[in-house]
Design a protein around this motif. Structure first.
Motif, mmCIF file in Angstrom:
data_model
loop_
_atom_site.group_PDB
_atom_site.id
_atom_site.type_symbol
_atom_site.label_atom_id
_atom_site.label_comp_id
_atom_site.label_asym_id
_atom_site.label_seq_id
_atom_site.Cartn_x
_atom_site.Cartn_y
_atom_site.Cartn_z
ATOM 1 N N ILE A 176 36.997 23.592 63.574
ATOM 2 C CA ILE A 176 37.461 25.055 64.077
ATOM 3 C C ILE A 176 36.590 25.241 65.258
ATOM 4 C CG2 ILE A 176 37.779 27.444 63.489
ATOM 5 C CD1 ILE A 176 37.320 26.527 60.459
ATOM 6 N N GLU A 177 37.250 25.647 66.233
ATOM 7 C CA GLU A 177 36.381 25.707 67.803
ATOM 8 C C GLU A 177 36.725 27.046 68.542
ATOM 9 O OE1 GLU A 177 37.231 22.468 70.294
ATOM 10 O OE2 GLU A 177 35.274 22.819 71.763
ATOM 11 N N ASP A 178 35.791 27.569 68.761
ATOM 12 C CA ASP A 178 36.069 29.010 69.408
ATOM 13 C C ASP A 178 35.179 28.936 70.646
ATOM 14 O OD1 ASP A 178 37.805 31.062 68.096
ATOM 15 O OD2 ASP A 178 36.869 29.915 66.373
ATOM 16 N N ALA A 204 39.994 26.818 78.868
ATOM 17 C CA ALA A 204 39.606 27.002 77.227
ATOM 18 C C ALA A 204 39.366 25.730 76.683
ATOM 19 C CB ALA A 204 40.686 27.805 76.825
ATOM 20 N N ASP A 205 38.750 25.822 75.233
ATOM 21 C CA ASP A 205 38.769 24.708 74.492
ATOM 22 C C ASP A 205 38.750 25.136 73.092
ATOM 23 O OD1 ASP A 205 38.005 22.424 73.253
ATOM 24 O OD2 ASP A 205 35.986 22.129 74.171
ATOM 25 N N VAL A 206 40.083 25.279 72.438
ATOM 26 C CA VAL A 206 40.071 25.942 71.280
ATOM 27 C C VAL A 206 40.883 24.760 70.185
ATOM 28 C CG1 VAL A 206 41.281 27.844 69.859
ATOM 29 C CG2 VAL A 206 40.676 28.110 72.373
ATOM 30 N N VAL A 252 31.658 26.855 70.098
ATOM 31 C CA VAL A 252 30.842 26.786 68.593
ATOM 32 C C VAL A 252 32.112 25.919 67.775
ATOM 33 C CG1 VAL A 252 30.154 27.972 66.616
ATOM 34 C CG2 VAL A 252 29.727 28.962 68.750
ATOM 35 N N GLU A 253 31.797 24.586 67.490
ATOM 36 C CA GLU A 253 32.736 23.926 67.075
ATOM 37 C C GLU A 253 32.238 23.025 65.830
ATOM 38 O OE1 GLU A 253 34.165 20.697 69.595
ATOM 39 O OE2 GLU A 253 33.244 21.509 71.207
ATOM 40 N N PRO A 254 32.042 23.375 64.817
ATOM 41 C CA PRO A 254 31.584 22.431 63.672
ATOM 42 C C PRO A 254 33.233 21.600 63.082
ATOM 43 C CG PRO A 254 31.863 24.607 62.838
ATOM 44 C CD PRO A 254 32.060 24.702 64.442
#
Ligand code: GLY
Ligand code: MN
Ligand code: MN
Length: 250
Positions: free
Chosen positions: A206-208, A83-85, A183-185
């Protein structure tokens, strides 16, 4: 993704301004191990204030996070998949007005990015949508004077493939159902930036992790709170670590 999202939840409850970056990194990673995740997918990034403005910060050695915004980019690797959160929280439990304005802008950029997650859209569609929201917002807040200056504060794209590797291989062609992307702005305003000092040392990402579906997308990390109200509400809840103390070692 769910393991990493629960890690973010537990850290939101546990964080106190006097805790250290490394200590909070340990809370994420403890949750991963408790669920049986073998590894971290990449070195955890846990940085407060100025450290949140350093993109690949991994020292995680500030002894107290204090009341600066705390950016935590962490991902469990479970049976080979990572994951990458990222979540960004106020250690005091409440966003200051300036922190909140930047946070809400990144959140709006992420929503615009999500809306562009549709099969057939070009891979860059979420990034373009998010970049536009950030540029308009930074202009509105008076942080930049021209839209092209936004890249200074949002210097990366929003999306990469995710799977066996954190930056997984893929075609980077039109989005396809079955692909998982991030999606990580983010907005990063280090000290000394040419804007009002009230914005300095605010770094927000914020990354989802998003599964592209035939209808659009599914947010696989949605259990980690994202809105200001959700984050502040969870941070006000008790933590299992509230009474966790260790003997002083001389
Ligand atoms: N954690 C690495 C990245 O967000 O791409
Ligand atoms: Mn990422
Ligand atoms: Mn990340």
């Amino acid at each position: 993704m769910r393991i990493s999202a629960v890690g973010q939840q537990e850290v939101m409850k546990a964080t106190r301004p006097e805790m250290g970056e490394m200590e909070l990194q340990g809370v994420h990673e403890y949750v991963y191990k408790k669920y049986g995740a073998e590894f971290e997918g990449y070195p955890s990034i846990v940085g407060a204030g100025g450290n949140a403005c350093i993109l690949h910060y991994t020292e995680n050695d500030k002894p107290q996070v204090k009341n600066d915004l705390l950016l935590m980019d962490c991902g469990a690797e479970y049976h080979g998949y990572t994951a990458d959160v990222t979540r960004t929280i106020p250690p005091s439990g409440k966003f200051s007005p300036a922190q909140r304005q930047i946070y809400e802008l990144v959140l709006a950029a992420q929503e615009a990015g999500f809306a562009a997650c549709k099969p057939g859209n070009e891979f860059q569609a979420p990034n373009k949508a998010a970049q536009q929201v950030v540029a308009e917002g930074l202009l509105r807040l008076g942080i930049i004077k021209k839209p092209e200056e936004a890249r200074k504060y949002f210097p990366h794209g929003t999306s990469h493939y995710l799977g066996l590797d954190v930056h997984d291989s893929g075609t980077y062609g039109p989005l396809r159902a079955g692909s998982v992307i991030t999606v990580e702005p983010g907005i990063y305003i280090p000290e000394g930036s040419p804007c009002d000092k009230k914005w300095w040392n605010i770094g927000v990402r914020i990354e989802d992790d998003v599964l592209i579906t035939t209808m659009g997308y599914e947010n696989l990390s949605r259990e980690a709170p994202r809105t200001v109200a959700e984050v502040e509400s969870l941070m006000a809840k008790p933590s299992a670590l509230d009474d966790f103390t260790l003997p002083a070692l001389k």
